[in-house]
Design a protein around this motif. Structure first.
Motif, short mmCIF file in Angstrom:
data_model
loop_
_atom_site.label_atom_id
_atom_site.label_comp_id
_atom_site.label_asym_id
_atom_site.label_seq_id
_atom_site.Cartn_x
_atom_site.Cartn_y
_atom_site.Cartn_z
N THR A 100 1.06 -1.33 -0.05
CA THR A 100 -0.07 0.08 -0.04
C THR A 100 0.75 1.30 0.00
O THR A 100 0.36 2.07 -1.04
CB THR A 100 -1.04 -0.33 1.20
N VAL A 101 1.95 1.30 1.09
CA VAL A 101 2.64 2.39 0.91
C VAL A 101 3.60 2.47 -0.38
O VAL A 101 3.76 3.49 -0.80
CB VAL A 101 3.81 2.28 2.08
N ALA A 102 3.81 1.60 -1.02
CA ALA A 102 4.76 1.57 -2.15
C ALA A 102 4.11 2.04 -3.35
O ALA A 102 4.37 2.68 -4.27
CB ALA A 102 5.38 0.01 -2.51
N GLN A 103 2.76 1.48 -3.40
CA GLN A 103 1.87 2.12 -4.44
C GLN A 103 1.80 3.72 -4.22
O GLN A 103 1.89 4.30 -5.50
CB GLN A 103 0.45 1.49 -4.18
N LEU A 104 1.71 4.24 -2.99
CA LEU A 104 1.72 5.74 -2.92
C LEU A 104 3.08 6.36 -3.43
O LEU A 104 2.92 7.41 -4.26
CB LEU A 104 1.33 6.11 -1.37
N GLY A 105 4.12 5.75 -2.96
CA GLY A 105 5.47 6.11 -3.87
C GLY A 105 5.48 6.04 -5.05
O GLY A 105 6.03 6.95 -5.53
N LEU A 106 5.03 4.93 -5.56
CA LEU A 106 4.99 4.74 -7.18
C LEU A 106 4.25 5.90 -7.84
O LEU A 106 4.61 6.47 -8.88
CB LEU A 106 4.48 3.38 -7.49
N MET A 110 5.64 8.53 -10.60
CA MET A 110 5.18 8.77 -11.73
C MET A 110 5.01 10.22 -11.93
O MET A 110 4.83 10.80 -12.94
CB MET A 110 4.26 7.66 -12.03
N PHE A 111 4.20 10.82 -10.84
CA PHE A 111 3.87 12.25 -10.98
C PHE A 111 5.16 13.09 -11.33
O PHE A 111 5.15 13.97 -12.16
CB PHE A 111 3.36 12.65 -9.62
N LEU A 112 6.26 12.92 -10.57
CA LEU A 112 7.22 13.65 -10.64
C LEU A 112 8.14 13.51 -12.22
O LEU A 112 8.53 14.36 -12.85
CB LEU A 112 8.40 13.36 -9.74
N LEU A 285 -11.35 3.73 -14.01
CA LEU A 285 -11.59 3.52 -15.36
C LEU A 285 -11.18 2.06 -15.90
O LEU A 285 -11.21 1.92 -16.94
CB LEU A 285 -10.89 4.69 -16.32
N GLY A 286 -10.44 1.50 -14.86
CA GLY A 286 -9.96 0.11 -15.22
C GLY A 286 -8.41 0.11 -15.77
O GLY A 286 -7.92 -0.86 -16.06
N LEU A 287 -7.83 1.06 -15.61
CA LEU A 287 -6.34 1.19 -15.84
C LEU A 287 -5.70 1.32 -14.69
O LEU A 287 -5.93 0.88 -13.67
CB LEU A 287 -6.00 2.57 -16.83
N HIS A 288 -4.39 1.67 -14.75
CA HIS A 288 -3.30 1.79 -13.40
C HIS A 288 -3.24 2.95 -12.98
O HIS A 288 -3.58 3.90 -13.64
CB HIS A 288 -2.02 1.13 -13.76
N ALA A 289 -3.21 3.21 -11.57
CA ALA A 289 -3.29 4.08 -10.74
C ALA A 289 -2.16 5.40 -11.38
O ALA A 289 -2.17 6.55 -11.45
CB ALA A 289 -3.45 4.15 -9.48
N VAL A 290 -0.88 4.57 -11.64
CA VAL A 290 0.16 5.58 -12.15
C VAL A 290 -0.08 6.10 -13.38
O VAL A 290 0.53 7.19 -13.59
CB VAL A 290 1.45 4.38 -12.04
N ILE A 291 -0.98 5.89 -14.36
CA ILE A 291 -1.26 6.55 -15.62
C ILE A 291 -1.69 7.80 -15.30
O ILE A 291 -1.52 8.65 -15.97
CB ILE A 291 -2.04 5.47 -16.39
N LEU A 314 9.79 16.58 -2.88
CA LEU A 314 9.07 15.45 -2.90
C LEU A 314 10.39 14.30 -3.28
O LEU A 314 10.10 13.10 -2.99
CB LEU A 314 8.19 15.38 -4.21
N GLN A 315 11.24 14.45 -4.29
CA GLN A 315 12.26 13.56 -4.65
C GLN A 315 12.63 12.90 -3.44
O GLN A 315 13.15 11.67 -3.63
CB GLN A 315 13.18 14.03 -5.70
N GLY A 316 13.33 13.52 -2.70
CA GLY A 316 14.21 13.07 -1.22
C GLY A 316 13.59 11.95 -0.72
O GLY A 316 13.87 10.82 -0.69
N PHE A 317 12.35 12.30 0.01
CA PHE A 317 11.70 11.15 0.46
C PHE A 317 11.26 10.07 -0.31
O PHE A 317 11.17 8.95 -0.17
CB PHE A 317 10.22 11.76 1.27
N THR A 318 10.73 10.32 -1.50
CA THR A 318 10.33 9.24 -2.60
C THR A 318 11.36 8.43 -2.92
O THR A 318 10.91 7.16 -2.85
CB THR A 318 9.50 9.87 -3.44
#
Length: 459
Positions: A100-106, A110-112, A285-291, A314-318
């Motif tokens: 769960t935490v890793a998905q938030l990091g991902l 991907m936003f960055l 929408l049935g896609l992946h959250a990172v998109i 954001l980069q440091g902690f991520t």
């Protein structure tokens, strides 16, 4: 020095005593899920960064060590050598929390990456970029289709979509890791050279195409109903249009006001809320959250001091904490032992690595040669485009989650990502690429990246 040694001895003795009490099974020595989760995070971060620092001294990107750290904690080593220890440290509830935490990091990563994606080029360079991207992605894609067709029993997941499986594997063979490429070019001080800048531009355009293609593949394989697939694609197109016509101008206004009134501290939470909201939309929408996070990132204005500072925050902690947790999550699903003793499995793995490397070098290098680059520069361009890094892991993980590839297929793609990324530096050195002497007055620090370079990170 004696005090340090004495302190270490006392700490190890206390840990040994605690571990002995834990083994006795008394209720007072039970460790709850929260403590195990924090302990697992500590072990993952420590191991990943130790390996990253070690391999960094050998000239490898830090991400190689971080990926290996995740692999070593999975069934490939820890689960094989000490299965009870792995089961205790990485129990099902701990792994669930880590994922769960890793998905938030991902999502943040991907936003960055979307924020730093620069696809603007002079009009005269558009044709050259088209040729380079076609060569760098087209040949590996076709080769990936052929490889996937020869070993479906080994590589394919439980998806009923044959064409989706083939296209996904071809896409996974054709990606290039923009962040790792930026780091390698920076380490070699080639980020301002003509071939380095062209490689970055080509990788950026290729990234955009790859995520667009993945979106189409996920939409096509998300449902067997052609009507549902058409509606999903239509909704995605509408979201992209809304982002370009409404969100991007609105963010430009917000960023401009943030520059006029510095110190308010509202921009970072606003952008994070937007990225997560988009992640939720594309997930629904049935896609992946990172998109969705990546798409929202592309709408953030570039060349702004405010957004540059936000990215650095954001980069440091991520990259230090959250992304290694993602690597560990991938590693827990990768097992080299899954290849077994069947020579065919190992032959497929070797074939994937060799074909992935040759098609990138030949495709990208051949395109550079067509555009007039000298032979050695063309080979350097092909070697640079061969590094796949974390982008490959993200794509492979999505395919595994959607059952487009099997666990063995995931293992093959992850090992291919590690191999192709690790060989990029040695290939460049083999081609005679050496860091030039820095101009007078410039820093010789290899981690200093000029503002505007794609995602200044080791990922």
């Amino acid at each position: 020095m004696l005090k340090v040694i004495a302190g270490v001895v006392l700490l190890l003795g206390a840990v040994g005593l605690w571990w002995g009490r834990l083994g006795s099974g008394g209720p007072s020595t039970e460790v709850d899920t929260t403590a195990r989760f924090l302990l697992a995070v500590m072990v993952i971060i420590l191991l990943s960064h130790l390996l990253g620092a070690l391999l960094g001294r050998l000239g490898q990107p830090l991400v190689i060590g971080e990926i290996l750290g995740g692999l070593l904690l999975g069934p490939s080593l820890l689960g094989w050598v000490w299965p009870s220890g792995q089961a205790w440290l990485l129990s099902a509830d701990v792994v669930s929390a880590l994922n769960t935490v890793a998905q938030l990091g991902l999502i943040v990563f991907m936003f960055l990456l979307g924020c730093e994606l620069r696809m603007e080029s002079p009009k005269k360079a558009v044709g050259s970029l088209g040729v380079s991207v076609l060569g760098a992605m087209g040949l590996p894609f076709v080769a990936g289709l052929a490889l996937a067709a020869t070993a479906p029993a080994m590589l394919r997941g439980s998806t009923p979509h044959d064409f989706g499986y083939l296209c996904f594997f071809g896409l996974a063979m054709s990606v290039t890791a923009l962040p790792v490429l930026a780091r390698i070019l920076t380490d070699l001080r080639l980020d301002r050279s003509p071939v380095g800048q062209f490689a970055l531009a080509s990788a950026a355009v290729g990234d955009g195409i790859a995520w667009l293609a993945l979106t189409v593949i996920l939409a096509a394989t998300g449902s067997g109903d052609a009507t549902d697939m058409g509606s999903t694609i239509a909704l995605v197109v509408a979201l992209v249009a809304f982002t370009a016509l409404v969100v991007r101008p609105l963010l430009a206004t917000v960023v401009q006001r943030a520059e006029e009134r510095p110190g308010k501290g509202t921009l970072l939470p606003l952008l994070l809320v937007g990225a997560i909201s988009y992640a939720v939309l594309t997930h629904l929408l049935g896609l992946h959250a990172v998109i969705g996070a990546f798409l929202f990132g592309t709408a953030v204005p570039r060349d702004s001091a405010v957004t540059h500072r936000m990215n650095q925050q954001l980069q440091g902690f991520t990259l230090t904490v959250l992304l290694p947790l993602f690597f560990a999550g991938v590693g827990l699903n990768v097992s080299v032992g899954a290849l077994g003793r069947d020579p065919w499995h190992w032959l497929v793995l070797a074939g994937v690595i060799v074909v992935a490397t040759l098609t990138k070098i030949v495709g990208a290098g051949g395109a550079a040669r067509v555009m007039g680059y000298p032979p050695k520069e063309s080979l350097r361009f092909g070697a640079l485009m061969n590094c796949r890094g974390v982008t490959e892991l993200v794509v492979a993980g999505i395919g595994w989650q959607r059952h487009l590839i099997s666990t063995t297929g995931l293992t093959v793609l992850v090992l291919m990502a590690v191999g192709t990324t690790a060989m990029t530096g040695p290939l460049l050195k083999l081609l005679g690429t050496k860091p030039p002497e820095p101009p007078p007055g410039e820093t010789d620090d290899p981690v200093a990246v000029p503002q505007g370079a794609p995602l200044r990170a080791d990922a």
